[in-house]
Design a protein around this motif. Sequence first.
Motif, PDB file in Angstrom:
ATOM      1  N   ILE A  48       8.039  18.657  23.708  1.00  0.00           N
ATOM      2  CA  ILE A  48       8.080  18.692  22.248  1.00  0.00           C
ATOM      3  C   ILE A  48       9.158  17.745  21.723  1.00  0.00           C
ATOM      4  O   ILE A  48       8.953  17.041  20.720  1.00  0.00           O
ATOM      5  CB  ILE A  48       8.308  20.136  21.760  1.00  0.00           C
ATOM      6  N   ASP A  49      10.285  17.691  22.400  1.00  0.00           N
ATOM      7  CA  ASP A  49      11.368  16.778  22.020  1.00  0.00           C
ATOM      8  C   ASP A  49      10.882  15.329  22.072  1.00  0.00           C
ATOM      9  O   ASP A  49      11.186  14.522  21.177  1.00  0.00           O
ATOM     10  CB  ASP A  49      12.561  16.978  22.960  1.00  0.00           C
ATOM     11  N   GLN A 102       8.457  14.808  19.062  1.00  0.00           N
ATOM     12  CA  GLN A 102       9.200  14.753  17.809  1.00  0.00           C
ATOM     13  C   GLN A 102       9.996  13.447  17.707  1.00  0.00           C
ATOM     14  O   GLN A 102      10.030  12.818  16.640  1.00  0.00           O
ATOM     15  CB  GLN A 102      10.133  15.952  17.702  1.00  0.00           C
ATOM     16  N   SER A 103      10.602  13.053  18.800  1.00  0.00           N
ATOM     17  CA  SER A 103      11.405  11.830  18.795  1.00  0.00           C
ATOM     18  C   SER A 103      10.530  10.600  18.564  1.00  0.00           C
ATOM     19  O   SER A 103      10.932   9.660  17.864  1.00  0.00           O
ATOM     20  CB  SER A 103      12.164  11.694  20.116  1.00  0.00           C
ATOM     21  N   PHE A 143       0.536  20.893  16.161  1.00  0.00           N
ATOM     22  CA  PHE A 143       0.737  19.444  16.131  1.00  0.00           C
ATOM     23  C   PHE A 143      -0.548  18.717  16.485  1.00  0.00           C
ATOM     24  O   PHE A 143      -0.927  17.736  15.836  1.00  0.00           O
ATOM     25  CB  PHE A 143       1.867  19.053  17.076  1.00  0.00           C
ATOM     26  N   THR A 200       4.954  15.154  10.335  1.00  0.00           N
ATOM     27  CA  THR A 200       6.384  14.959  10.066  1.00  0.00           C
ATOM     28  C   THR A 200       7.087  16.293   9.852  1.00  0.00           C
ATOM     29  O   THR A 200       8.186  16.531  10.379  1.00  0.00           O
ATOM     30  CB  THR A 200       6.568  14.055   8.830  1.00  0.00           C
ATOM     31  N   CYS A 242       7.471  18.050  13.102  1.00  0.00           N
ATOM     32  CA  CYS A 242       8.481  17.407  13.953  1.00  0.00           C
ATOM     33  C   CYS A 242       9.904  17.686  13.486  1.00  0.00           C
ATOM     34  O   CYS A 242      10.863  17.428  14.213  1.00  0.00           O
ATOM     35  CB  CYS A 242       8.229  15.896  14.029  1.00  0.00           C
ATOM     36  N   ALA A 243      10.041  18.225  12.266  1.00  0.00           N
ATOM     37  CA  ALA A 243      11.362  18.625  11.770  1.00  0.00           C
ATOM     38  C   ALA A 243      11.713  20.051  12.166  1.00  0.00           C
ATOM     39  O   ALA A 243      12.835  20.505  11.907  1.00  0.00           O
ATOM     40  CB  ALA A 243      11.414  18.476  10.249  1.00  0.00           C
ATOM     41  N   TRP A 264       3.349  25.636  18.511  1.00  0.00           N
ATOM     42  CA  TRP A 264       3.783  24.372  17.906  1.00  0.00           C
ATOM     43  C   TRP A 264       2.916  23.220  18.415  1.00  0.00           C
ATOM     44  O   TRP A 264       2.460  22.378  17.621  1.00  0.00           O
ATOM     45  CB  TRP A 264       5.257  24.078  18.211  1.00  0.00           C
ATOM     46  N   TRP A 286       7.578  10.525  16.895  1.00  0.00           N
ATOM     47  CA  TRP A 286       7.043  10.486  15.542  1.00  0.00           C
ATOM     48  C   TRP A 286       8.131  10.198  14.513  1.00  0.00           C
ATOM     49  O   TRP A 286       7.887   9.523  13.506  1.00  0.00           O
ATOM     50  CB  TRP A 286       6.327  11.795  15.226  1.00  0.00           C
ATOM     51  N   LEU A 287       9.340  10.702  14.749  1.00  0.00           N
ATOM     52  CA  LEU A 287      10.437  10.514  13.800  1.00  0.00           C
ATOM     53  C   LEU A 287      11.324   9.318  14.143  1.00  0.00           C
ATOM     54  O   LEU A 287      12.360   9.116  13.502  1.00  0.00           O
ATOM     55  CB  LEU A 287      11.291  11.792  13.737  1.00  0.00           C
TER      56      LEU A 287
END
Length: 286
Positions: free
Chosen positions: A158-159, A162-163, A120, A133, A136-137, A116, A165-166
Motif C-alpha cells: 500500500i505504501d 500511495q507513494s 483502490f 488521491t 492514498c491520503a 483499502w 500515485w502521490l
Amino acid sequence: MTVIVTRHDFSADDAEGWCELLHDGAVEAIDELDADSRNFDHAFLMTLTEAEARCLRDPLAEYAPTWRAWVAAMQVGSALFASATASDARVEARIAGKLRSIPASGPQYSANAGNWLKAFWLAVICREQDRMTQLCAVPISLLRESGAEYDEYIYDWIDALQSYWLNRGNVSEKLVAAVDGTKPETAVIASPELMLKILHPPLELFYRYLRQDSEQFNSTLADAVRRHKEYWTADEDRASSSEGLLALAPLAMACLGHDADFPAEVRSDYLPQALVEGAWIGEIEY
C-alpha cells in the motif's frame, strides 16, 4: 498474439434472479449507512458481490446495470475510508444515485488494509482519480488500527501504491520490500497458495507497469489470470464463490495498462472488456 483465458464454469440456476436479490440486499445495506457507519463491512461486501455477480451474465460488462453496480461498489469503498478519516461528525457521499450523510467512524475493523486495496482497485477501474488521491491520503497507521491481521507485506504494498500515485518517491524500494514480504519464509498469515496465485501477481504486474514494459506486462497479466483460475477452481467451495468470477487486482492493472496505451494482448471474462477499456466512463453520475 492474443492470449485467451476462458472463465471456469459457474453454476447459477437463475443468474438474473440472483443478481436482483443481491441488488436489493446492496440497496438495503447502503441505506443502513446513514444510521450507522459500522455497517460498512456489510455494504461493501454486498455491493462488490453484486458487481461480480452481474459479470456472470454480462461477461464483457456491456450493460448499464453492471456498470451501476461497479460504480456503487466503488462509491461504498471510497466512503468507507472517508468516514474512517473524517474530522467532522458526518461525511457526505453520493452512493447509488443518492447523496447520503454518513456518521464518521474513526478507525474500525472494516477500514483495514484488504478493504483499502479493494477500494483502490475499484477507483482505478472506474477511473476516479480524485478518489484514488483521497484513498492514498489514508494513513497506513489507521489501517493497522483496524485490528484485522495481515502479513506485513501488505503495508509495504500500500505504501508503494500511495507513494506512486502521490509522487512521494522511493516507490521501487517500497515495492521491493513488499515483494520480499511475500516470500514463504516471511509471510505467515496468507497460505503459500493464496500468496502465489492471488496476492503476489499484482505486485509483479505493477513492476512491469512502472517499467513501461508492455510485452512483459501482457505476459505477466496472462499468467496472473491463469493463476486466478487455478486458485478459484481448486475445490468446489471456491468454484462456487462469486469472488472468482473476475480477477479484481489484475483487472485494475489491466486498466492502468490500457490507459498507458499498452497493446491489449490478453482477453478473458476474468477481465471484462468494457471495464478494461473504461467504456462507461462519464455515462453515470458519480
